[in-house]
Design a protein around this motif. Structure first.
Motif, PDB file in Angstrom:
ATOM      1  N   ARG A 123       0.743  -1.201  -0.101  1.00 61.22           N
ATOM      2  CA  ARG A 123       0.067  -0.015  -0.168  1.00 61.22           C
ATOM      3  C   ARG A 123       0.929   1.040  -0.025  1.00 61.22           C
ATOM      4  N   LEU A 124       0.604   2.240  -0.631  1.00 59.61           N
ATOM      5  CA  LEU A 124       1.290   3.533  -0.899  1.00 59.61           C
ATOM      6  C   LEU A 124       1.452   4.229   0.566  1.00 59.61           C
ATOM      7  N   GLY A 125       2.732   4.131   1.072  1.00 63.90           N
ATOM      8  CA  GLY A 125       2.966   4.845   2.520  1.00 63.90           C
ATOM      9  C   GLY A 125       2.627   3.892   3.639  1.00 63.90           C
ATOM     10  N   ALA A 137      -5.494   4.023   0.862  1.00 66.52           N
ATOM     11  CA  ALA A 137      -4.396   4.165   0.287  1.00 66.52           C
ATOM     12  C   ALA A 137      -4.356   3.221  -0.903  1.00 66.52           C
ATOM     13  N   PRO A 138      -4.135   3.502  -2.236  1.00 64.33           N
ATOM     14  CA  PRO A 138      -3.861   2.807  -3.339  1.00 64.33           C
ATOM     15  C   PRO A 138      -2.837   1.613  -3.110  1.00 64.33           C
ATOM     16  N   PHE A 139      -2.904   0.859  -4.001  1.00 69.31           N
ATOM     17  CA  PHE A 139      -1.821  -0.262  -4.047  1.00 69.31           C
ATOM     18  C   PHE A 139      -0.558   0.349  -4.711  1.00 69.31           C
ATOM     19  N   LEU A 154       0.700   2.520  -9.449  1.00 72.88           N
ATOM     20  CA  LEU A 154      -0.532   2.601  -8.582  1.00 72.88           C
ATOM     21  C   LEU A 154      -1.757   2.076  -9.188  1.00 72.88           C
ATOM     22  N   ALA A 155      -2.601   1.255  -8.115  1.00 73.30           N
ATOM     23  CA  ALA A 155      -3.757   0.677  -8.552  1.00 73.30           C
ATOM     24  C   ALA A 155      -4.777   0.662  -7.607  1.00 73.30           C
ATOM     25  N   LYS A 156      -6.061   0.728  -7.907  1.00 75.24           N
ATOM     26  CA  LYS A 156      -7.095   0.895  -6.769  1.00 75.24           C
ATOM     27  C   LYS A 156      -7.336  -0.747  -6.318  1.00 75.24           C
ATOM     28  N   ALA A 157      -6.995  -1.644  -7.017  1.00 77.37           N
ATOM     29  CA  ALA A 157      -7.404  -2.943  -6.618  1.00 77.37           C
ATOM     30  C   ALA A 157      -6.184  -3.810  -7.281  1.00 77.37           C
ATOM     31  N   VAL A 158      -6.239  -5.120  -6.961  1.00 75.30           N
ATOM     32  CA  VAL A 158      -5.236  -6.089  -7.493  1.00 75.30           C
ATOM     33  C   VAL A 158      -5.661  -7.361  -7.566  1.00 75.30           C
ATOM     34  N   ILE A 159      -5.574  -8.032  -8.654  1.00 76.16           N
ATOM     35  CA  ILE A 159      -6.189  -9.468  -8.918  1.00 76.16           C
ATOM     36  C   ILE A 159      -4.731 -10.219  -9.297  1.00 76.16           C
ATOM     37  N   HIS A 363      -9.828 -11.238   1.516  1.00 77.63           N
ATOM     38  CA  HIS A 363      -8.677 -11.039   2.731  1.00 77.63           C
ATOM     39  C   HIS A 363      -8.967  -9.808   3.603  1.00 77.63           C
ATOM     40  N   PRO A 364      -8.139  -9.661   4.662  1.00 72.95           N
ATOM     41  CA  PRO A 364      -8.315  -8.361   5.665  1.00 72.95           C
ATOM     42  C   PRO A 364      -7.754  -7.100   4.839  1.00 72.95           C
ATOM     43  N   GLU A 365      -6.893  -7.442   3.745  1.00 72.83           N
ATOM     44  CA  GLU A 365      -6.486  -6.260   2.813  1.00 72.83           C
ATOM     45  C   GLU A 365      -7.496  -6.078   1.612  1.00 72.83           C
ATOM     46  N   SER A 366      -8.402  -5.138   1.781  1.00 72.49           N
ATOM     47  CA  SER A 366      -9.398  -5.226   1.061  1.00 72.49           C
ATOM     48  C   SER A 366      -8.946  -4.816  -0.397  1.00 72.49           C
TER      49      SER A 366
END
Length: 458
Positions: A123-125, A137-139, A154-159, A363-366
């Motif tokens: 996550r950024l930062g 925070a974005p990925f 940067l991405a708002k979600a990751v698959i 996951h807990p990581e949304s």
């Protein structure tokens, strides 16, 4: 990269996909249909790079079970010619006739980045320990390009659809490499070699040991038997870890997929005729290079020294790139916690794994999801159609359509199922009832679930 961001403008970021195999490309197709921007990274120099590693293997499932609906809808807008739905493709044909044309669809091509390896996701930062504001925070994906240079995206979600084919299980029976295994790497092939093609010289006239009891082993053994007929000095040995062959050969003529049933029938015949020497209850502890060849230590029956070993012992996920994310993984299966009891090979075979989606994969990581073969951790029961259902559900959730996300849309043919036999075989002639209360999303009907070589009980 511009590190300035707010919760408002991060929503305009793309959805990153790691891996341009069948499931990763399907995810991109679903995102495009929903008006989202995919950002697809593939470490190889072409789509389907891992599939091409077993490109010589013919699947025992026909084309109609290999295609994602949204991907096909994109292809149908081009001059793509659909393959014969009842034909059986090789891995290479799957890439050349489906994945490559899909990657060249004008709507998808600009979003595909080949020779781009994702090294880490965070996550950024935010490292793993930091909590306040984390979900907004974005990925950040650290990407290594073909030039060797690295940059952050940067991405708002990751698959994560990066698969497991490059991280094979070892020969050691205790889950760690057998003593001497790494030192003898030049004599061990992990996966299914091209015995009758580019790898022919490696095995012709040699003493070859195949380790493993799934369909990957079957394919390797059948090719070796053809080679042995052409080069009679070729000797074939086969080692499996369990002592009871039981239903290992599958359902034979009763298998709903004729090609899959034939695999087991042909292997049984080779063993009964003595063309393949089968040794059971092999628990490999040590490999030793002697003057006679490679000797195995840690089994009850004496096995002659061999020249080459083919390890068809399955695969496991590489978790290194997600070490800074908060993931809920089952300690044994290494899949998402909610998915683990639905796929545990100690309980399930390929026919009793229900369709599942965003709820089981969260996951807990949304907004981070692992899909495809990698989502199954160490379980060998992954199904191609199930992977397509996974990304359909996830994309629906990412775009706010939770009704669709939680609805099962995977339809399976009513032609019988594989039975539960503690993971020792993929298929059985005796179908069992499938419970309808396995997890949040219920299994929509009973039927055969389709697998690819090496992807079920391999």
């Amino acid at each position: 990269m511009n590190y300035a961001w707010t919760a408002a403008n991060s929503s305009s970021l793309p959805v990153a996909i790691i891996g341009a195999g069948p499931v990763g490309l399907a995810a991109a197709a679903h995102l495009l249909r929903k008006g989202e921007t995919p950002l697809l990274f593939e470490a190889g120099d072409t789509v389907g790079t891992s599939v091409l590693r077993w490109g010589h293997v013919r699947l025992f499932s026909p084309w109609r079970y290999m295609l994602d609906k949204e991907a096909v809808s994109l292809l149908e807008e081009t001059e793509w010619q659909a393959p014969d739905a009842e034909g059986y493709p090789t891995g290479r044909e799957l890439v050349e006739q489906y994945l490559e044309p899909l990657s060249q669809v004008p709507a998808l091509t600009p979003h595909l980045h080949l020779k781009s390896r994702v090294l880490a996701v965070t996550r950024l930062g935010y490292d793993k320990m930091k909590t306040p504001g984390r979900e907004e925070a974005p990925f950040v994906l650290r990407v290594e390009r073909a030039s060797g240079e690295e940059d952050d995206v940067l991405a708002k979600a990751v698959i994560d659809a990066s698969g497991t084919y490059l991280t094979s299980n070892v020969l050691g029976a205790s889950g760690i490499p057998a003593v001497g295994e790494w030192a003898l790497q030049r004599s061990i092939f992990y996966g299914i070699p091209d015995v009758l093609g580019k790898d022919r010289a490696r095995y012709a006239g040699r003493r070859v040991l195949v380790v493993g009891s799934g369909h990957s082993a079957f394919n390797a053994l059948l090719d070796l038997e053809v080679l042995a007929r052409e080069v009679p000095t070729t000797q074939i040995f086969w080692a499996i870890r369990h002592s009871d062959t039981g239903q290992m050969y599958g359902g034979g003529e009763n298998d709903a997929l004729a090609e899959r049933g034939q695999l087991g029938t042909r292997i049984r015949a080779l063993v009964e005729r003595g063309h393949v020497r089968l040794v059971t209850n092999v628990q490999i502890r040590k490999l030793v290079q002697t003057e006679e060849g490679i000797s195995l230590v840690g089994y009850e029956e004496t096995l002659p020294a061999v020249d080459e070993i083919i390890a068809t012992t399955g695969f496991r996920p590489d978790r290194a790139l997600t070490s800074e994310l908060r993931l809920a993984l089952d300690p044994a299966v290494e899949s998402p916690v909610a998915l683990a009891p639905l796929i545990d090979p100690n309980v399930h075979s390929c026919g009793t794994v229900p369709p599942h989606g965003v709820d089981e994969l969260s996951h807990p990581e949304s907004n981070f999801y692992i899909v495809g073969m990698k989502s199954y951790g160490r379980a060998p029961t992954f199904l191609m159609l199930t992977g397509y259902e996974q990304v359909r559900s996830i994309v629906a959730a990412l775009t706010g359509d939770w009704e669709s996300a939680r609805r099962v849309e995977l339809e399976l043919p009513e032609t019988g199922v594989c039975s539960v036999d503690n993971g020792r075989s993929c298929c059985s002639a005796e179908p069992e009832e499938i419970p309808l209360n396995l997890g949040v999303r219920q299994f929509a009907g009973k039927g055969l679930q389709v697998v690819t070589p090496g992807k079920c009980c391999g």
